[in-house]
Design a protein around this motif. Structure first.
Motif, PDB file in Angstrom:
ATOM      1  N   VAL A  32      -4.068   0.369  -4.702  1.00 34.70           N
ATOM      2  CA  VAL A  32      -3.920  -1.035  -4.351  1.00 34.70           C
ATOM      3  C   VAL A  32      -5.140  -1.430  -3.531  1.00 34.70           C
ATOM      4  CG1 VAL A  32      -2.584  -2.685  -2.969  1.00 34.70           C
ATOM      5  CG2 VAL A  32      -1.395  -0.994  -4.385  1.00 34.70           C
ATOM      6  N   VAL A  33      -5.671  -2.603  -3.802  1.00 33.15           N
ATOM      7  CA  VAL A  33      -6.770  -3.134  -3.007  1.00 33.15           C
ATOM      8  C   VAL A  33      -6.267  -4.405  -2.328  1.00 33.15           C
ATOM      9  CG1 VAL A  33      -9.161  -3.964  -2.989  1.00 33.15           C
ATOM     10  CG2 VAL A  33      -8.462  -2.193  -4.618  1.00 33.15           C
ATOM     11  N   LEU A  34      -6.334  -4.401  -1.009  1.00 32.05           N
ATOM     12  CA  LEU A  34      -5.795  -5.491  -0.205  1.00 32.05           C
ATOM     13  C   LEU A  34      -6.917  -6.126   0.603  1.00 32.05           C
ATOM     14  CD1 LEU A  34      -3.062  -6.842   0.646  1.00 32.05           C
ATOM     15  CD2 LEU A  34      -2.977  -5.173   2.518  1.00 32.05           C
ATOM     16  N   ALA A  38      -5.785 -10.158   4.800  1.00 34.26           N
ATOM     17  CA  ALA A  38      -4.339 -10.230   4.556  1.00 34.26           C
ATOM     18  C   ALA A  38      -3.574  -9.663   5.746  1.00 34.26           C
ATOM     19  CB  ALA A  38      -3.978  -9.476   3.282  1.00 34.26           C
ATOM     20  N   ARG A  39      -2.708 -10.458   6.296  1.00 41.07           N
ATOM     21  CA  ARG A  39      -1.925 -10.059   7.464  1.00 41.07           C
ATOM     22  C   ARG A  39      -0.488 -10.557   7.303  1.00 41.07           C
ATOM     23  NH1 ARG A  39      -5.912  -7.604   7.999  1.00 41.07           N
ATOM     24  NH2 ARG A  39      -7.354  -7.417   9.774  1.00 41.07           N
ATOM     25  N   GLY A  40       0.346 -10.228   8.235  1.00 43.02           N
ATOM     26  CA  GLY A  40       1.691 -10.781   8.263  1.00 43.02           C
ATOM     27  C   GLY A  40       2.669 -10.069   7.358  1.00 43.02           C
ATOM     28  N   ALA A  41       3.798 -10.734   7.123  1.00 48.16           N
ATOM     29  CA  ALA A  41       4.910 -10.129   6.396  1.00 48.16           C
ATOM     30  C   ALA A  41       4.547  -9.770   4.958  1.00 48.16           C
ATOM     31  CB  ALA A  41       6.106 -11.078   6.413  1.00 48.16           C
ATOM     32  N   ALA A  42       3.757 -10.625   4.279  1.00 44.99           N
ATOM     33  CA  ALA A  42       3.406 -10.357   2.887  1.00 44.99           C
ATOM     34  C   ALA A  42       2.572  -9.084   2.772  1.00 44.99           C
ATOM     35  CB  ALA A  42       2.655 -11.547   2.300  1.00 44.99           C
ATOM     36  N   ALA A  43       1.585  -8.939   3.668  1.00 41.86           N
ATOM     37  CA  ALA A  43       0.747  -7.740   3.655  1.00 41.86           C
ATOM     38  C   ALA A  43       1.581  -6.509   3.998  1.00 41.86           C
ATOM     39  CB  ALA A  43      -0.407  -7.899   4.626  1.00 41.86           C
ATOM     40  N   ARG A  44       2.480  -6.628   4.971  1.00 42.61           N
ATOM     41  CA  ARG A  44       3.317  -5.493   5.358  1.00 42.61           C
ATOM     42  C   ARG A  44       4.218  -5.060   4.208  1.00 42.61           C
ATOM     43  NH1 ARG A  44       2.866  -1.313   7.404  1.00 42.61           N
ATOM     44  NH2 ARG A  44       1.603  -2.427   8.974  1.00 42.61           N
ATOM     45  N   GLU A  45       4.726  -6.007   3.434  1.00 41.17           N
ATOM     46  CA  GLU A  45       5.580  -5.676   2.294  1.00 41.17           C
ATOM     47  C   GLU A  45       4.807  -4.852   1.264  1.00 41.17           C
ATOM     48  OE1 GLU A  45       8.859  -7.987  -0.530  1.00 41.17           O
ATOM     49  OE2 GLU A  45       7.210  -9.131   0.350  1.00 41.17           O
ATOM     50  N   ILE A  46       3.562  -5.250   1.016  1.00 36.95           N
ATOM     51  CA  ILE A  46       2.705  -4.494   0.088  1.00 36.95           C
ATOM     52  C   ILE A  46       2.452  -3.090   0.634  1.00 36.95           C
ATOM     53  CG2 ILE A  46       0.400  -4.348  -0.933  1.00 36.95           C
ATOM     54  CD1 ILE A  46       1.955  -6.529  -2.253  1.00 36.95           C
ATOM     55  N   LEU A  47       2.085  -2.988   1.896  1.00 41.41           N
ATOM     56  CA  LEU A  47       1.780  -1.692   2.503  1.00 41.41           C
ATOM     57  C   LEU A  47       3.001  -0.778   2.495  1.00 41.41           C
ATOM     58  CD1 LEU A  47      -0.367  -2.984   5.495  1.00 41.41           C
ATOM     59  CD2 LEU A  47      -1.206  -1.613   3.569  1.00 41.41           C
ATOM     60  N   ASP A  48       4.167  -1.338   2.783  1.00 44.18           N
ATOM     61  CA  ASP A  48       5.385  -0.532   2.786  1.00 44.18           C
ATOM     62  C   ASP A  48       5.723  -0.025   1.381  1.00 44.18           C
ATOM     63  OD1 ASP A  48       5.640  -0.911   5.486  1.00 44.18           O
ATOM     64  OD2 ASP A  48       7.195  -2.448   5.335  1.00 44.18           O
ATOM     65  N   ALA A  49       5.585  -0.906   0.375  1.00 48.50           N
ATOM     66  CA  ALA A  49       5.891  -0.516  -1.007  1.00 48.50           C
ATOM     67  C   ALA A  49       4.927   0.574  -1.479  1.00 48.50           C
ATOM     68  CB  ALA A  49       5.823  -1.731  -1.928  1.00 48.50           C
ATOM     69  N   ALA A  50       3.639   0.426  -1.136  1.00 52.47           N
ATOM     70  CA  ALA A  50       2.645   1.435  -1.512  1.00 52.47           C
ATOM     71  C   ALA A  50       2.939   2.752  -0.795  1.00 52.47           C
ATOM     72  CB  ALA A  50       1.242   0.935  -1.184  1.00 52.47           C
ATOM     73  N   GLY A  51       3.333   2.663   0.463  1.00 50.77           N
ATOM     74  CA  GLY A  51       3.647   3.869   1.220  1.00 50.77           C
ATOM     75  C   GLY A  51       4.814   4.634   0.619  1.00 50.77           C
ATOM     76  N   ARG A  52       5.826   3.912   0.160  1.00 48.51           N
ATOM     77  CA  ARG A  52       6.981   4.581  -0.453  1.00 48.51           C
ATOM     78  C   ARG A  52       6.587   5.335  -1.717  1.00 48.51           C
ATOM     79  NH1 ARG A  52       9.512  -0.353   1.021  1.00 48.51           N
ATOM     80  NH2 ARG A  52       9.288  -1.182  -1.107  1.00 48.51           N
ATOM     81  N   GLY A  54       3.483   6.526  -2.231  1.00 49.80           N
ATOM     82  CA  GLY A  54       2.344   7.395  -1.964  1.00 49.80           C
ATOM     83  C   GLY A  54       1.070   6.905  -2.623  1.00 49.80           C
ATOM     84  N   VAL A  55       0.947   5.582  -2.773  1.00 48.47           N
ATOM     85  CA  VAL A  55      -0.226   4.982  -3.416  1.00 48.47           C
ATOM     86  C   VAL A  55      -1.248   4.590  -2.354  1.00 48.47           C
ATOM     87  CG1 VAL A  55      -1.045   3.019  -4.791  1.00 48.47           C
ATOM     88  CG2 VAL A  55       1.123   4.141  -5.367  1.00 48.47           C
ATOM     89  N   ALA A  56      -2.490   4.963  -2.572  1.00 53.49           N
ATOM     90  CA  ALA A  56      -3.555   4.644  -1.627  1.00 53.49           C
ATOM     91  C   ALA A  56      -3.806   3.143  -1.594  1.00 53.49           C
ATOM     92  CB  ALA A  56      -4.838   5.373  -2.008  1.00 53.49           C
ATOM     93  N   VAL A  57      -4.023   2.603  -0.404  1.00 53.58           N
ATOM     94  CA  VAL A  57      -4.366   1.195  -0.233  1.00 53.58           C
ATOM     95  C   VAL A  57      -5.774   1.108   0.337  1.00 53.58           C
ATOM     96  CG1 VAL A  57      -3.796  -0.986   0.910  1.00 53.58           C
ATOM     97  CG2 VAL A  57      -1.963   0.551   0.164  1.00 53.58           C
ATOM     98  N   GLN A  58      -6.651   0.432  -0.386  1.00 49.49           N
ATOM     99  CA  GLN A  58      -8.013   0.210   0.071  1.00 49.49           C
ATOM    100  C   GLN A  58      -8.133  -1.206   0.611  1.00 49.49           C
ATOM    101  OE1 GLN A  58     -10.679   1.007  -3.192  1.00 49.49           O
ATOM    102  NE2 GLN A  58      -9.961   3.108  -3.472  1.00 49.49           N
ATOM    103  N   ARG A  59      -8.848  -1.369   1.698  1.00 50.43           N
ATOM    104  CA  ARG A  59      -9.134  -2.691   2.227  1.00 50.43           C
ATOM    105  C   ARG A  59     -10.507  -3.131   1.727  1.00 50.43           C
ATOM    106  NH1 ARG A  59      -5.448  -6.162   4.922  1.00 50.43           N
ATOM    107  NH2 ARG A  59      -3.943  -4.891   6.058  1.00 50.43           N
ATOM    108  N   ALA A  60     -10.631  -4.412   1.382  1.00 55.29           N
ATOM    109  CA  ALA A  60     -11.900  -4.960   0.907  1.00 55.29           C
ATOM    110  C   ALA A  60     -11.972  -6.415   1.322  1.00 55.29           C
ATOM    111  CB  ALA A  60     -12.010  -4.828  -0.611  1.00 55.29           C
ATOM    112  N   LEU A  79      -4.541  -6.662  -5.336  1.00 52.24           N
ATOM    113  CA  LEU A  79      -4.487  -6.229  -6.727  1.00 52.24           C
ATOM    114  C   LEU A  79      -4.061  -4.771  -6.763  1.00 52.24           C
ATOM    115  CD1 LEU A  79      -7.106  -4.220  -7.518  1.00 52.24           C
ATOM    116  CD2 LEU A  79      -8.328  -6.369  -7.293  1.00 52.24           C
ATOM    117  N   ALA A  80      -3.620  -4.352  -7.934  1.00 54.10           N
ATOM    118  CA  ALA A  80      -3.256  -2.951  -8.149  1.00 54.10           C
ATOM    119  C   ALA A  80      -3.785  -2.509  -9.503  1.00 54.10           C
ATOM    120  CB  ALA A  80      -1.739  -2.770  -8.099  1.00 54.10           C
ATOM    121  N   ASP A  81      -4.337  -1.309  -9.543  1.00 52.84           N
ATOM    122  CA  ASP A  81      -4.765  -0.700 -10.800  1.00 52.84           C
ATOM    123  C   ASP A  81      -3.643   0.192 -11.305  1.00 52.84           C
ATOM    124  OD1 ASP A  81      -7.263  -1.858 -11.019  1.00 52.84           O
ATOM    125  OD2 ASP A  81      -8.286  -0.272  -9.923  1.00 52.84           O
ATOM    126  N   VAL A  82      -3.037  -0.203 -12.424  1.00 51.41           N
ATOM    127  CA  VAL A  82      -1.927   0.546 -13.012  1.00 51.41           C
ATOM    128  C   VAL A  82      -2.466   1.392 -14.154  1.00 51.41           C
ATOM    129  CG1 VAL A  82       0.319   0.385 -14.135  1.00 51.41           C
ATOM    130  CG2 VAL A  82      -0.336  -1.301 -12.399  1.00 51.41           C
TER     131      VAL A  82
END
Length: 248
Positions: A32-34, A38-52, A54-60, A79-82
């Motif tokens: 996932v590239v974030l 990106a901050r707040g609840a929307a960003a946290r939801e993405i980070l939490d879902a990726a964490g569950r 085990g998907v790496a999140v890159q900041r850009a 975005l996410a690369d599937v």
């Protein structure tokens, strides 16, 4: 023939499509590239879902996310690369000698591309060439129109449709194209065991740089004065007839 990193992934962008990909256990998400803004609840939801998952999140930077997504208005900073397990570059794909290959030429409506991916995959076509230029990108709109089949469709990637048909001819494939005026029909033509079929846009038809590579033209018989079908409907008729003959 050029190769792109996107020859292995379907890139989805926007908060909802990314969350849907992360929440689908059938899909392998590479990363996932974030946006760093990106901050707040929307960003946290993405980070939490990726964490569950085990998907790496890159900041850009937000601009970098827009470039990677290929959409400057709807990426929402994520975005996410599937991983698309059946997607690969055209030339390596041809080494496996697929029997029947569909080539998209100038089809720019995402709904049509998505429906064609779904139909051709359901019919059992061995390869669907979706060029990176001149055809709608495989993005969330295409994925939605395909009902998710785009992730597992046998997609072959290359730069342009002209490159694709030149490579197919070089590999020994005859190239057929649909044209409403053609005397041979998809039902009557002698179709070889291995062949490629080109679908052109509804407005311009087969593009000028593809036409010289076409070895045969096919029509779909129309009744009651109907002139033509939507390109996705035409693809359905063609693909199921090709595979019906192959299996019979």
């Amino acid at each position: 023939m050029d190769v792109s990193p996107k020859d292995k992934f379907v890139t989805v962008y926007g908060r909802k499509p990314v969350l849907e990909a992360l929440d689908d256990p059938r899909l392998e998400v590479d990363k996932v590239v974030l946006a760093d803004t990106a901050r707040g609840a929307a960003a946290r939801e993405i980070l939490d879902a990726a964490g569950r998952r085990g998907v790496a999140v890159q900041r850009a930077s937000a601009q970098r996310v827009k470039v990677l997504a290929g959409n400057g208005k709807q990426d929402q900073g994520v975005l996410a690369d599937v991983v698309a397990p059946r997607m690969r570059p055209l030339e390596p794909g041809l080494r496996d000698r697929p029997r029947h290959v569909l080539v998209l030429d100038g089809i720019t409506t995402p709904a049509n591309v998505g429906m064609i991916l779904r139909t051709a995959t359901a019919a059992g076509m061995d390869g669907i060439v979706v060029p990176r230029r001149g055809v709608a990108s495989i993005d969330p709109m295409v994925v939605k129109a395909s009902a998710g089949v785009a992730f597992r469709a046998p997609v072959l990637r290359c730069g342009t449709a002209a490159e694709a048909v030149a490579a197919l001819r070089g590999a020994g494939y005859p190239v057929f194209a649909l044209d409403a005026q053609a005397r041979s029909t998809v039902y009557s033509a002698d179709l070889p065991a291995r062949a490629a079929f080109v679908l052109g846009s509804e407005t311009a038809g087969i593009s000028d740089d593809v036409r010289p590579h076409v070895t045969g033209w096919l029509s779909i018989p129309m009744a009651a004065g109907v002139e033509s079908l939507n390109v996705a409907s035409a693809a359905a008729v063609l693909c199921f007839e090709v595979v019906r003959r192959r299996e019979s």
